[in-house]
Scaffold this motif. Sequence first.
Motif, mmCIF file in Angstrom:
data_model
loop_
_atom_site.group_PDB
_atom_site.id
_atom_site.type_symbol
_atom_site.label_atom_id
_atom_site.label_comp_id
_atom_site.label_asym_id
_atom_site.label_seq_id
_atom_site.Cartn_x
_atom_site.Cartn_y
_atom_site.Cartn_z
ATOM 1 N N ASP A 72 75.894 -23.877 20.159
ATOM 2 C CA ASP A 72 74.941 -22.793 19.937
ATOM 3 C C ASP A 72 75.708 -21.478 19.755
ATOM 4 O O ASP A 72 75.926 -20.722 20.709
ATOM 5 N N ALA A 73 76.109 -21.194 18.535
ATOM 6 C CA ALA A 73 76.942 -20.017 18.252
ATOM 7 C C ALA A 73 76.204 -18.715 18.501
ATOM 8 O O ALA A 73 76.827 -17.665 18.698
ATOM 9 N N GLN A 74 74.882 -18.753 18.486
ATOM 10 C CA GLN A 74 74.088 -17.532 18.644
ATOM 11 C C GLN A 74 73.662 -17.280 20.092
ATOM 12 O O GLN A 74 72.927 -16.326 20.358
ATOM 13 N N TYR A 75 74.106 -18.123 21.000
ATOM 14 C CA TYR A 75 73.661 -18.028 22.393
ATOM 15 C C TYR A 75 73.907 -16.636 22.975
ATOM 16 O O TYR A 75 72.992 -15.996 23.500
ATOM 17 N N TRP A 76 75.148 -16.144 22.871
ATOM 18 C CA TRP A 76 75.487 -14.861 23.495
ATOM 19 C C TRP A 76 74.869 -13.691 22.737
ATOM 20 O O TRP A 76 74.486 -12.680 23.356
ATOM 21 N N ASP A 77 74.760 -13.806 21.417
ATOM 22 C CA ASP A 77 74.084 -12.749 20.653
ATOM 23 C C ASP A 77 72.621 -12.652 21.047
ATOM 24 O O ASP A 77 72.072 -11.557 21.219
ATOM 25 N N ARG A 78 71.990 -13.818 21.188
ATOM 26 C CA ARG A 78 70.576 -13.847 21.520
ATOM 27 C C ARG A 78 70.331 -13.238 22.909
ATOM 28 O O ARG A 78 69.403 -12.447 23.106
ATOM 29 N N ASN A 79 71.159 -13.595 23.854
ATOM 30 C CA ASN A 79 70.964 -13.092 25.207
ATOM 31 C C ASN A 79 71.415 -11.645 25.351
ATOM 32 O O ASN A 79 70.953 -10.939 26.248
ATOM 33 N N THR A 80 72.308 -11.211 24.484
ATOM 34 C CA THR A 80 72.625 -9.784 24.445
ATOM 35 C C THR A 80 71.400 -8.986 24.030
ATOM 36 O O THR A 80 71.092 -7.939 24.613
ATOM 37 N N GLN A 81 70.672 -9.483 23.035
ATOM 38 C CA GLN A 81 69.465 -8.795 22.581
ATOM 39 C C GLN A 81 68.410 -8.777 23.681
ATOM 40 O O GLN A 81 67.697 -7.776 23.856
ATOM 41 N N ARG A 82 68.301 -9.859 24.424
ATOM 42 C CA ARG A 82 67.330 -9.893 25.528
ATOM 43 C C ARG A 82 67.721 -8.881 26.603
ATOM 44 O O ARG A 82 66.872 -8.216 27.187
ATOM 45 N N ALA A 83 69.025 -8.786 26.866
ATOM 46 C CA ALA A 83 69.474 -7.834 27.879
ATOM 47 C C ALA A 83 69.223 -6.402 27.426
ATOM 48 O O ALA A 83 68.859 -5.535 28.232
ATOM 49 N N LEU A 84 69.404 -6.153 26.145
ATOM 50 C CA LEU A 84 69.099 -4.825 25.607
ATOM 51 C C LEU A 84 67.625 -4.486 25.811
ATOM 52 O O LEU A 84 67.261 -3.356 26.163
ATOM 53 N N GLY A 85 66.762 -5.468 25.578
ATOM 54 C CA GLY A 85 65.336 -5.263 25.805
ATOM 55 C C GLY A 85 65.032 -5.003 27.260
ATOM 56 O O GLY A 85 64.233 -4.113 27.604
ATOM 57 N N SER A 86 65.667 -5.770 28.137
ATOM 58 C CA SER A 86 65.466 -5.583 29.573
ATOM 59 C C SER A 86 65.933 -4.200 30.006
ATOM 60 O O SER A 86 65.325 -3.562 30.876
ATOM 61 N N GLN A 87 67.020 -3.749 29.406
ATOM 62 C CA GLN A 87 67.560 -2.427 29.731
ATOM 63 C C GLN A 87 66.509 -1.349 29.507
ATOM 64 O O GLN A 87 66.311 -0.469 30.355
ATOM 65 N N GLN A 88 65.815 -1.427 28.386
ATOM 66 C CA GLN A 88 64.790 -0.431 28.090
ATOM 67 C C GLN A 88 63.601 -0.561 29.030
ATOM 68 O O GLN A 88 63.040 0.440 29.498
ATOM 69 N N VAL A 89 63.216 -1.794 29.332
ATOM 70 C CA VAL A 89 62.082 -2.013 30.228
ATOM 71 C C VAL A 89 62.384 -1.483 31.623
ATOM 72 O O VAL A 89 61.557 -0.807 32.247
#
Length: 376
Positions: A72-89
């Motif tokens: 899953d090459a996109q695993y860390w990219d995907r979870n980086t985006q989720r963390a960015l979203g969490s950061q704003q929340v």
Amino acid sequence: MKKFVLLLLFCHVASPVRHCMKYFYTASTGVPNFPEFVAVGLVDDVQTEYYDSNTQRMVPKQDWMEKVTGDDAQYWDRNTQRALGSQQVFKGNIETVKKRFNQTGGVHIVQQMYGCEWDDETGDTYGFNQHGYDGEDFVAFDLKTKTWIAPTPQAVITKHKWDGQPGETEGWKNYLTQGCIDWLKKYVDYGRSTLLRTELPSVSLLQKTPSSPVTCHASGFYPNKIMLFWRRDGEELYEDVDHGEILHNHDGTFQKSIDLDVSSVKAEDWGRYSCVFQLSGVNEDIVTKLDPKMIKTNRDRTEIRRDGEKPSDLTIPIVAAVAVIAVLIIAGIGFAVYKIRQANSSTSSSITSETEILKPSLESDHQTDHHAHILR
């Protein structure tokens, strides 16, 4: 929130067959030289992944984490985006709760901790999801009733809102009892060379001055399922002893110390005392006699330096300041903020409009990636 902070630090693991995975998120405001948002993942108290608002990148902290993600090459990219979203929340969450307490500026911190435990011998499991604010418990999920518990009046609005979202609560129950356990098993399987290893410590006796307590210091052990205690004539001592916390070393092992007050111990009775280290799964104890000749002191260190020789390591390593992993820093700041808030601000019990609310929504692909279970 002292009990909350301790829960963040270590899982409730009592045997080699009991494993724990937990994630926690910390958002802060007014804390100098510290990221506004940090996300950390741990398995059996070993840090597995990390994100903060300065780097804005979710990264693995163990080599075997790359095996878990597979192709899953996109695993860390995907979870980086989720963390960015969490950061704003979470940034918004701080402002929401500040209004609940009628607060404006100052130092404040919001934390979430969630995860699960699994006993690979009995199959027993346990899930948890808690939120804290400024060193106090704010709201927690009761897995049995699928309802939220609000220990403070300012959290009642959140409780009612979340209880009124059965899809969200059902999602959390499914994750904490199934998805989280599946991920934990996967981590333990791939990381067994690290997570299931056993390392014995070096044990030293330390004393600052002749009138100071004698410290029994064990460092370099793994896992952290240990007992360290003083005994006299073969019986464990409960008086005149002071237990230290288990701390992380920079190499992934742990250290712990325990003090013995020797001010009332006669010189001829010192031989009756010993420090005992026990590691879960290891039959043989490490027993260190209370022998004055074995004690390292500050005086010894000064004399060695005066002779021009290389000083030996006579003090307990200050890993909490220079080598401790991010989870300890985060939890420590959480408790520090609590003390600051107690000293510098007064709290109001009034509650603001119901439109101000923390949002615990689950993302659409939560069945495949555990990072989807974030505070939103």
